[in-house]
Design an enzyme around this catalytic site. Structure first.
Site, PDB file in Angstrom:
ATOM      1  N   ARG A  95       0.523   3.643  10.178  1.00  0.00           N
ATOM      2  CA  ARG A  95       0.174   2.663  10.771  1.00  0.00           C
ATOM      3  C   ARG A  95      -0.718   1.416   9.888  1.00  0.00           C
ATOM      4  NH1 ARG A  95       3.712   3.708  14.031  1.00  0.00           N
ATOM      5  NH2 ARG A  95       3.174   4.206  16.264  1.00  0.00           N
ATOM      6  N   GLU A 127       0.196  -6.825  13.729  1.00  0.00           N
ATOM      7  CA  GLU A 127       1.631  -7.167  13.779  1.00  0.00           C
ATOM      8  C   GLU A 127       2.119  -7.973  14.894  1.00  0.00           C
ATOM      9  OE1 GLU A 127       3.537  -3.309  13.382  1.00  0.00           O
ATOM     10  OE2 GLU A 127       2.573  -2.723  11.826  1.00  0.00           O
ATOM     11  N   HIS A 142       7.958  -2.988  10.061  1.00  0.00           N
ATOM     12  CA  HIS A 142       7.735  -1.931  10.953  1.00  0.00           C
ATOM     13  C   HIS A 142       9.065  -1.519  11.507  1.00  0.00           C
ATOM     14  CE1 HIS A 142       4.606   0.343  13.605  1.00  0.00           C
ATOM     15  NE2 HIS A 142       5.822   1.123  13.320  1.00  0.00           N
TER      16      HIS A 142
END
Ligand code: NAP
Length: 322
Positions: A240, A269, A288
């Site tokens: 993360r 993000e 991601h």
């Protein structure tokens, strides 16, 4: 006939997940494939819900829980659940499930894709050709770092981290790992050696981060940690974003230590084209997509649906987060 429990789903999921949910539940849905559910729609959507199926883009905090007086179960289509206030769930006795295992190998593949791409300047090379910059061959053109036979250090050697280490054996690498405590079974199976975080950073040629985001791991990698790394080492984060102090990583990469980085996750993000990381030649970025293979996303959605149905019908599922 038994009454079907009401559930809210924050995005249309791939088949057969929606069919499983429809068979067992009365489904309400934020039916927009592109845009995450707006906050007010989420708060409205959970009002009658006994079950909630959500994604990593949904912040499930005390406000959402309070807006859902009938909620009994939350199922996230992910293994990480740092976007969910577990204390608020626990206070109401609401069960949380996640989707481990089915995404492990796919995410480990992406970690390796980033590692090899950053070490061998794959994206930089592609861009060089694209802009017509490929001149005559010369001995030091686009030289990178070897991965085969070097030292791989994994921080957070759980399911994904161990899958990353396993691949390292095929690359003839010496394997190091760092968890909060040593794992003798892992050491016996993979031949990996435990190191403190600082020793792992100093010894590894490739550092891959696969630890969850927790209060303990937030900001775990900053200037002090990057200064310990070799000037030839590669840093990869598929965990993360907030594990890394991004501005300090940018400064470290600019100074050349680590030598390069591969990142799938970011502090906030999505990032845009004006992000400082994109000013650096020695980074490879992906949006991601750790678990984003066709087969794995279908498996995750199916498992998330099965988990929710199981909890709401009082059946056991091994994927309750404890
Ligand atoms: P896991 O099996 O629970 O593994 C996590 C590992 O991290 C465990 O070995 C744990 O060991 C270690 N750990 C926990 N806290 C730590 C700390 N403070 N310092 C060092 N190590 C620590 O989880 P997983 O299935 O491998 O998934 C890991 C994470 O990957 C998820 O939480 C998620 O955030 C991320 N992920 C990202 C993507 C993506 O799309 N990029 C996809 C899937 C997963 P100890 O308990 O012994 O410390």
């Amino acid at each position: 006939m038994n009454r079907k429990p009401s559930i809210f789903v924050t995005r249309r999921l791939p088949d057969p997940a929606m069919a499983i949910l429809a068979e067992h539940c009365t489904v309400s849905l934020w039916d927009n494939a592109e845009i995450p559910i707006p906050r007010d729609e989420l708060l409205r959507g959970v009002a009658e819900a006994e079950g909630l199926l959500c994604l990593i883009t949904d912040r499930i905090d005390a406000e959402v829980i309070a807006a859902a007086p009938r909620l009994r179960a939350v199922s996230i289509m992910a293994v990480g659940y740092d976007n969910i206030d577990r204390e608020a769930l626990a206070a109401r006795g609401i069960t949380l499930t996640n989707t481990p295992d089915v995404l492990t190998e796919t995410t480990a593949d992406l970690a390796w894709a980033l590692l090899l791409a950053a070490a061998r300047r794959v994206v930089e090379g592609h861009k060089l050709i694209e802009r017509g910059g490929w001149g005559p061959w010369h001995p030091l053109q686009m030289v990178g770092q070897d991965i085969y036979g070097r030292v791989l250090g994994v921080v957070g050697a759980g399911r994904i981290g161990q899958a990353v280490l396993r691949r390292g054996r095929g690359f003839g690498m010496r394997l190091l790992y760092h968890n909060r405590r040593p794992n003798p079974a892992l050491e016996a199976e993979l031949g990996a050696t435990y190191r403190s975080l600082n020793d792992l950073l100093a010894e590894s040629d490739a550092v891959i981060v696969t630890a969850p985001l927790t209060a303990e791991t937030r900001g775990m990698f900053g200037a002090a940690q990057f200064a310990l790394m070799k000037p030839t080492s590669i840093f990869v984060n598929v965990a993360r974003g907030p594990l890394v102090r991004e501005d300090e990583l940018v400064a470290a990469l600019r100074a050349g230590r680590p030598w390069a980085a591969g990142l799938d996750v970011f502090e906030r993000e999505p990032i845009g084209p004006d992000h400082p990381l994109l000013t650096l030649p020695n980074v490879v970025l992906t949006p991601h997509i750790g678990s984003a293979s066709v087969a794995t996303r279908v498996r995750m959605a199916t498992l998330a649906a099965e988990n929710l149905v199981a909890v709401l019908s009082g059946k056991p599922t091994p994927h309750v987060v404890r």
